[in-house]
Design a protein around this motif. Sequence first.
Motif, PDB file in Angstrom:
ATOM      1  N   TYR A 123      -5.079  -7.897  -4.104  1.00  0.00           N
ATOM      2  CA  TYR A 123      -3.721  -7.370  -4.263  1.00  0.00           C
ATOM      3  C   TYR A 123      -3.322  -7.290  -5.729  1.00  0.00           C
ATOM      4  O   TYR A 123      -3.691  -8.137  -6.541  1.00  0.00           O
TER       5      TYR A 123
ATOM      6  N   HIS B 279       2.222  -7.412  -6.060  1.00  0.00           N
ATOM      7  CA  HIS B 279       2.125  -7.874  -4.664  1.00  0.00           C
ATOM      8  C   HIS B 279       1.978  -9.394  -4.621  1.00  0.00           C
ATOM      9  O   HIS B 279       2.549 -10.055  -3.757  1.00  0.00           O
ATOM     10  N   ASN B 280       1.191  -9.956  -5.566  1.00  0.00           N
ATOM     11  CA  ASN B 280       0.996 -11.408  -5.612  1.00  0.00           C
ATOM     12  C   ASN B 280       2.319 -12.144  -5.835  1.00  0.00           C
ATOM     13  O   ASN B 280       2.527 -13.220  -5.278  1.00  0.00           O
TER      14      ASN B 280
ATOM     15  N   LYS C  97      -5.044  -5.449 -10.393  1.00  0.00           N
ATOM     16  CA  LYS C  97      -5.506  -6.563  -9.564  1.00  0.00           C
ATOM     17  C   LYS C  97      -5.985  -7.700 -10.477  1.00  0.00           C
ATOM     18  O   LYS C  97      -6.301  -7.453 -11.655  1.00  0.00           O
TER      19      LYS C  97
END
Length: 225
Positions: A102, A106-107, A142
């Motif tokens: 992710y 998103h993290n 990412k």
Amino acid sequence: MENNMIYMRDIVKSYKIGKNKLTVLKEVSLEIKAGEFVAILGPSGSGKSTLMNIIGCIDVADSGEYILKGENIKARNEDELAHVRNREIGFVFQKFNLLPKYKAIHNVAFPLLLRGLGKEQAYKKATRLLERVGLSDRMNHKPLELSGGEQQRVSIARALSGGPSILLADEPTGSLDSKSGSEIIEMFLALNHEGNTIVLITHDLNVAKQAKRIIHVRDGKVLEQ
């Protein structure tokens, strides 16, 4: 205990290894006030990781008193401990513990979504936090596309996402080169200047010296504060 974020008195923690009992913490007492930046310094096997786990409500003491922000932790069951961890502690780990598939945004948004925040609000807050740690141009990368220092910044943004009372950092510079490590310490100093309470666990005296106060742990005892 007034103004204490953390109050510990006579904390004892033992583990059974086969038929033997190993006492890791031996009547540890310490106090950390709100807004402090404290380093807990000790060599491997000193008991500092066990102390960190108790501070972070990952583990509980066998005996002694632990008051976290006015709450008696000893009296909490496992579900209540999970709630305290979620509400009060922001964890920063040596190995970052990011979700590799992710993107950075998103993290950071993921724990906010788990807490029930709406998607739009979660991503707005994640964006603000990543901007705060200097990653406004790296949000859509990412973890493996980021340097170690950048990954640790994502980890710090994620730790800040729940508005924790304490940032608990376990060897946060341990996987970084000296330049990146210095930048992460500078970030902790800035966050502390903003009023965040920071507890940093380390075996490195040079890292510990950056904190405002050092608590030494050796052979399961606090030697000095």
